[in-house]
Structure formats: C-alpha cells, structure tokens
Design a protein around this motif. Structure first.
Motif, PDB file in Angstrom:
ATOM      1  N   GLY A 124       0.933  -1.284  -0.152  1.00 53.00           N
ATOM      2  CA  GLY A 124       0.091   0.012   0.216  1.00 53.00           C
ATOM      3  C   GLY A 124       0.890   1.305  -0.006  1.00 53.00           C
ATOM      4  N   GLU A 125       0.279   2.294  -0.434  1.00 49.67           N
ATOM      5  CA  GLU A 125       1.023   3.574  -0.528  1.00 49.67           C
ATOM      6  C   GLU A 125       1.685   4.110   0.789  1.00 49.67           C
ATOM      7  N   GLU A 126       0.806   3.900   1.748  1.00 48.27           N
ATOM      8  CA  GLU A 126       1.303   4.537   3.119  1.00 48.27           C
ATOM      9  C   GLU A 126       2.482   3.450   3.643  1.00 48.27           C
ATOM     10  N   ASN A 127       2.386   2.290   3.564  1.00 46.70           N
ATOM     11  CA  ASN A 127       3.453   1.424   3.768  1.00 46.70           C
ATOM     12  C   ASN A 127       4.847   1.599   3.054  1.00 46.70           C
ATOM     13  N   TYR A 128       4.607   1.899   1.778  1.00 47.14           N
ATOM     14  CA  TYR A 128       5.832   2.151   0.575  1.00 47.14           C
ATOM     15  C   TYR A 128       6.506   3.577   1.085  1.00 47.14           C
ATOM     16  N   ALA A 129       5.559   4.364   1.448  1.00 51.29           N
ATOM     17  CA  ALA A 129       6.000   5.707   1.909  1.00 51.29           C
ATOM     18  C   ALA A 129       6.967   5.756   3.238  1.00 51.29           C
ATOM     19  N   TYR A 130       6.517   4.832   4.045  1.00 59.91           N
ATOM     20  CA  TYR A 130       7.028   4.440   5.486  1.00 59.91           C
ATOM     21  C   TYR A 130       8.353   3.889   5.254  1.00 59.91           C
ATOM     22  N   LEU A 131       8.525   2.758   4.408  1.00 60.84           N
ATOM     23  CA  LEU A 131       9.806   2.163   4.256  1.00 60.84           C
ATOM     24  C   LEU A 131      10.723   2.877   3.596  1.00 60.84           C
ATOM     25  N   GLU A 132      10.192   3.990   2.593  1.00 66.77           N
ATOM     26  CA  GLU A 132      11.267   4.667   2.055  1.00 66.77           C
ATOM     27  C   GLU A 132      11.619   5.825   2.907  1.00 66.77           C
ATOM     28  N   SER A 133      11.019   6.326   3.640  1.00 68.37           N
ATOM     29  CA  SER A 133      11.432   7.358   4.876  1.00 68.37           C
ATOM     30  C   SER A 133      12.495   6.639   5.727  1.00 68.37           C
ATOM     31  N   GLU A 134      12.281   5.271   5.969  1.00 69.70           N
ATOM     32  CA  GLU A 134      13.285   4.578   6.720  1.00 69.70           C
ATOM     33  C   GLU A 134      14.368   4.026   5.903  1.00 69.70           C
ATOM     34  N   GLN A 135      14.595   4.375   4.533  1.00 69.60           N
ATOM     35  CA  GLN A 135      15.669   4.324   3.805  1.00 69.60           C
ATOM     36  C   GLN A 135      15.787   2.610   3.718  1.00 69.60           C
ATOM     37  N   LEU A 136      14.599   2.090   3.711  1.00 72.61           N
ATOM     38  CA  LEU A 136      14.735   0.403   3.482  1.00 72.61           C
ATOM     39  C   LEU A 136      14.184   0.147   2.048  1.00 72.61           C
ATOM     40  N   GLU A 137      14.798  -0.924   1.587  1.00 71.30           N
ATOM     41  CA  GLU A 137      14.333  -1.653   0.276  1.00 71.30           C
ATOM     42  C   GLU A 137      13.249  -2.481   0.366  1.00 71.30           C
ATOM     43  N   ALA A 138      12.075  -1.891  -0.190  1.00 66.90           N
ATOM     44  CA  ALA A 138      10.874  -2.473  -0.186  1.00 66.90           C
ATOM     45  C   ALA A 138      10.531  -3.577  -1.226  1.00 66.90           C
ATOM     46  N   LEU A 139      10.576  -4.989  -0.812  1.00 73.43           N
ATOM     47  CA  LEU A 139      10.315  -6.011  -1.717  1.00 73.43           C
ATOM     48  C   LEU A 139       8.959  -6.508  -1.340  1.00 73.43           C
ATOM     49  N   VAL A 140       7.929  -5.649  -1.502  1.00 72.67           N
ATOM     50  CA  VAL A 140       6.711  -6.156  -0.887  1.00 72.67           C
ATOM     51  C   VAL A 140       5.638  -5.879  -1.968  1.00 72.67           C
ATOM     52  N   LYS A 141       4.980  -7.022  -2.279  1.00 75.18           N
ATOM     53  CA  LYS A 141       4.052  -7.039  -3.454  1.00 75.18           C
ATOM     54  C   LYS A 141       2.861  -6.243  -3.065  1.00 75.18           C
ATOM     55  N   TYR A 142       2.485  -5.785  -4.275  1.00 74.37           N
ATOM     56  CA  TYR A 142       1.136  -4.826  -4.197  1.00 74.37           C
ATOM     57  C   TYR A 142      -0.098  -5.972  -4.508  1.00 74.37           C
ATOM     58  N   GLY A 143      -1.529  -5.632  -4.164  1.00 71.79           N
ATOM     59  CA  GLY A 143      -2.606  -6.358  -4.487  1.00 71.79           C
ATOM     60  C   GLY A 143      -2.852  -6.952  -5.588  1.00 71.79           C
ATOM     61  N   THR A 144      -2.503  -6.224  -6.838  1.00 70.79           N
ATOM     62  CA  THR A 144      -2.703  -6.663  -8.185  1.00 70.79           C
ATOM     63  C   THR A 144      -1.549  -6.994  -8.887  1.00 70.79           C
ATOM     64  N   TYR A 145      -0.253  -7.523  -8.294  1.00 79.96           N
ATOM     65  CA  TYR A 145       0.694  -7.875  -8.878  1.00 79.96           C
ATOM     66  C   TYR A 145       0.773  -9.144  -9.689  1.00 79.96           C
ATOM     67  N   HIS A 146       0.208 -10.278  -9.045  1.00 80.69           N
ATOM     68  CA  HIS A 146       0.052 -11.387  -9.788  1.00 80.69           C
ATOM     69  C   HIS A 146      -1.079 -11.127 -10.769  1.00 80.69           C
ATOM     70  N   LYS A 147      -2.092 -10.587 -10.553  1.00 81.91           N
ATOM     71  CA  LYS A 147      -3.341 -10.312 -11.480  1.00 81.91           C
ATOM     72  C   LYS A 147      -2.730  -9.730 -12.843  1.00 81.91           C
ATOM     73  N   GLU A 148      -1.727  -8.859 -12.546  1.00 85.61           N
ATOM     74  CA  GLU A 148      -1.353  -7.982 -13.827  1.00 85.61           C
ATOM     75  C   GLU A 148      -0.560  -9.077 -14.884  1.00 85.61           C
ATOM     76  N   LYS A 149      -0.096 -10.190 -14.479  1.00 90.34           N
ATOM     77  CA  LYS A 149       0.546 -11.146 -15.292  1.00 90.34           C
ATOM     78  C   LYS A 149      -0.582 -12.012 -16.206  1.00 90.34           C
ATOM     79  N   SER A 150      -1.550 -11.877 -15.786  1.00 90.07           N
ATOM     80  CA  SER A 150      -2.781 -12.734 -16.626  1.00 90.07           C
ATOM     81  C   SER A 150      -3.122 -12.010 -17.878  1.00 90.07           C
ATOM     82  N   LYS A 151      -3.563 -12.982 -19.020  1.00 94.02           N
ATOM     83  CA  LYS A 151      -3.860 -12.202 -20.077  1.00 94.02           C
ATOM     84  C   LYS A 151      -5.239 -11.380 -20.051  1.00 94.02           C
ATOM     85  N   ASN A 152      -6.128 -11.715 -19.181  1.00 97.84           N
ATOM     86  CA  ASN A 152      -7.279 -11.007 -19.012  1.00 97.84           C
ATOM     87  C   ASN A 152      -6.985  -9.582 -18.558  1.00 97.84           C
ATOM     88  N   TRP A 153      -5.903  -9.636 -17.521  1.00 91.19           N
ATOM     89  CA  TRP A 153      -5.498  -8.245 -17.081  1.00 91.19           C
ATOM     90  C   TRP A 153      -5.076  -7.050 -18.002  1.00 91.19           C
TER      91      TRP A 153
END
Length: 362
Positions: free
Chosen positions: A177-206
C-alpha cells in the motif's frame, strides 16, 4: 453505535414531552435547561446526570406531577445506566469495530481454520513475525484483522528490540500500500513488498483489459494519459484524502477530451467522457516494486519469503499443535507469543546442532 444513537433519540423525545407537558399546564419553565440534541451533539452520561438531577429537584417541588415522576424514574433506572454502559464499551472498543466480552483486548476476526465452513467470527489477535533463516527475530501482536496497518508498528518494534533494521523488507501483498511504501522509503529500507494486483497483472485478462490504467501510457512532461483507443486524458484538478491512520494521499483527476464515437467506450459504464483518479506516488512505488521483483535477485528473495514465515507458522501450529492462546489480555498473550518464539528458536538451534554433529560423525 446504533443502540447509543437510539437511546439518545429516546432521551430527546422524553425531554420534549416533559417540556410540552409544562407548556400545557401553563407553568413556568424555571430554568430546567434540558440539553437539546442535534445531529452534531452527543449526549454524555455527565450531561444526562446533570439533567436528571435538575428534574429530580423539580419533582421535589411538585411531588404530585406523575408524568414527571415517571420520566425521572425511567431516566434514572434505565436510560442513564444504559448510556454509561455504552460509554464504557466505547472506551474499550477504541478504534476497533468489535471486542470480546471474555477478553476485551481481543477483536473478532475470520480465522483460517474454519471447521464449520460458514465464515465464523472468533475473538483473536493478529500475530506478526519477522524471520531470518526460519528463526524468529521479532514479533508483535495487533488488534486489527488486516495486515496493512500492522507493518509500521511491527517494524518499529523490531527496531526497538534489535537496535537496527535489515536493509531489505520482504512481505506479501497483504502489506502492499502507498502508506507502507512511503514509510519504508522514509526509513531508507528497500521494499520488496508485493501490491494487491501484482499477480493479476500477469494474466492475459488483465493485460487485455482496456479499462485498466496500468495498461495505458502516461506522458510525464505533459501530464496526460493516453488510453488504448488513443484518446487523451488531461489533468483537471487535485484532491487530497486521508487513510484511517491519518496518512495523506494526493489524487490527480484526469478527464478524456472526447470519448464520442470511441469503439472502446465499453471501458467505462459512466455517461460522458472517461474520468480517472490516480495517485502518481503510488504508481511510482508500484513500478519500483515491479522492477525489483522481476530482477533475478528480487525473484530469489520473493521465493525465499515463501518458505520463511509460512514454515515457522506451520511448525508452531501443526507440528507443535499450538492453535489457540491459553491466556487472555494483550500483555499476557504477548508474553505467550514471546515464550513460543523463544521455544521455537531453541528447538531450531538444537536441530541444526544435532544435524551438524551427525555430519561430522560421517
């Protein structure tokens, strides 16, 4: 609370009836000063207590006033205790939507183990753990069922316990989520956190869905979007919104210059030209995460995440048959999770040492 609102309405009706009775008897109001309740006014037990005392003083002056006597009895014996009860419950509830009477710190949640298969709600806690090589390096308990708002307090607790944080935080889509990404960025942490539609984007329907703006082109220089039909959407205005925790999100609103005669007008059911609302910061975060996850190192870390906390929970719940807390109350349950984490780490270390000794003997 619905019951509190109904009680407030009942009290106001009762007060109105008392005042109306006084007017009909052509008696002086004598400064009862009963509280008037509107949509923006909340009746508290203190206000109601003061109003009841004024009515009781009035009743001492007119002991034969049966309607007033009945109203005072109803207020004192029923309505005031109920309001005090609702306020006590609201204090326990806080910003949650439920709590258990047997454990006020617990919140009703849908459990993964649903033996009745009917989506039962049960009181519980949301346990978060951080692992490294299947050792528990940090844990935290939360009173909310969703994981999204648990990431920040969990990371802060781990930081307080260990004195530092890892360079990379890996988590599943429940934390994206945007809030968590912003927090990890403020802490200078690399965020390897999937977002809700990450796997759906790989489908042909999407990928073939003409309504998804992720499939459109954005011109950063001109601040315009171009849909799959080649129609341009221009910037109109900006709006701001806040999440439940107070995090501010800026949305930019765009509208198509013309959708008339578009063969792909089915991208929206709304009348008129297509409009979209976009958080460009969130789009930037998603693109960064997408590139990291598609890299060789990012893919290896995401695969490793699948066998880290999941395996730990599996060992605790299945292998050691720990499926429910034995204690009640957030402080005690937190200690119970701490003991459980310590036991898991000791058993894990003992197993590693035993395997090492066997290898040395060979």
């Amino acid at each position: 609370m619905k019951q509190k609102a109904k009680l407030q309405e009942k009290v106001q009706t009762l007060f109105s009836a008392i005042e109306e009775a006084e007017k009909m008897d052509e008696q002086e109001h004598r400064g009862l000063d009963l509280p008037e309740l509107g949509e923006s006014t909340s009746l508290t037990s203190e206000k109601l207590e003061a109003a009841v005392k004024r009515l009781e003083d009035k009743l001492h002056e007119q002991p034969k006033d049966k309607p007033l006597k009945k109203a005072v009895r109803e207020l004192r014996k029923d309505l005031l205790p109920r309001l005090q009860k609702y306020e006590d419950q609201q204090a326990v509830l806080g910003d949650r939507n439920s709590f258990s009477k047997t454990d006020p710190d617990a919140t009703f949640m849908r459990m993964k183990e649903d033996h009745m298969l009917n989506g039962q709600l049960k009181p519980g806690y949301n346990v978060q753990i951080g692992t490294e090589n299947q050792f528990i390096v940090g844990y935290s308990l939360h009173q909310r069922p969703t994981d999204t708002r648990c990431l920040k307090p969990h990371v802060e607790k781990v930081k307080a316990a260990l004195g530092r944080l890892p360079g990379t935080v890996i988590a599943d889509a429940g934390y994206g989520g945007e809030e968590n990404y912003a927090y990890l960025e403020s802490e200078q942490l690399e965020a390897l956190v999937k977002y809700g539609t990450y796997h759906k984007e790989k489908s042909k329907n999407w990928q073939n869905d003409i309504s998804k703006i992720d499939n459109w082109d954005y011109n950063d220089a001109e601040d315009t979007w171009t849909c799959l039909a080649g129609r341009m959407l221009v910037f109109r205005y900006e709006s701001k919104g806040k999440t439940e925790s107070g995090f501010e999100i800026q949305h930019r609103h765009y509208r198509s210059t013309s959708c008339e005669g578009c063969p792909l007008k089915s991208c929206t059911k709304a009348q008129g030209n297509r409009e979209i609302k976009v958080s460009l910061r969130y789009m930037r975060y998603k693109q960064q995460v997408r590139e990291k996850l598609l890299s060789e190192e990012g893919y290896a870390l995401s695969v490793r995440r699948m066998i880290e906390p999941g395996s730990v929970f599996g060992q605790v719940k299945s292998n050691r048959s720990f499926r429910r807390f034995l204690l009640r109350g957030l402080p005690k349950v937190s200690l119970e999770v701490g003991w459980l984490s310590l036991a898991h780490n000791l058993l894990k270390k003992a197993a590693i040492d035993q395997n090492k000794m066997k290898m040395e003997q060979i």
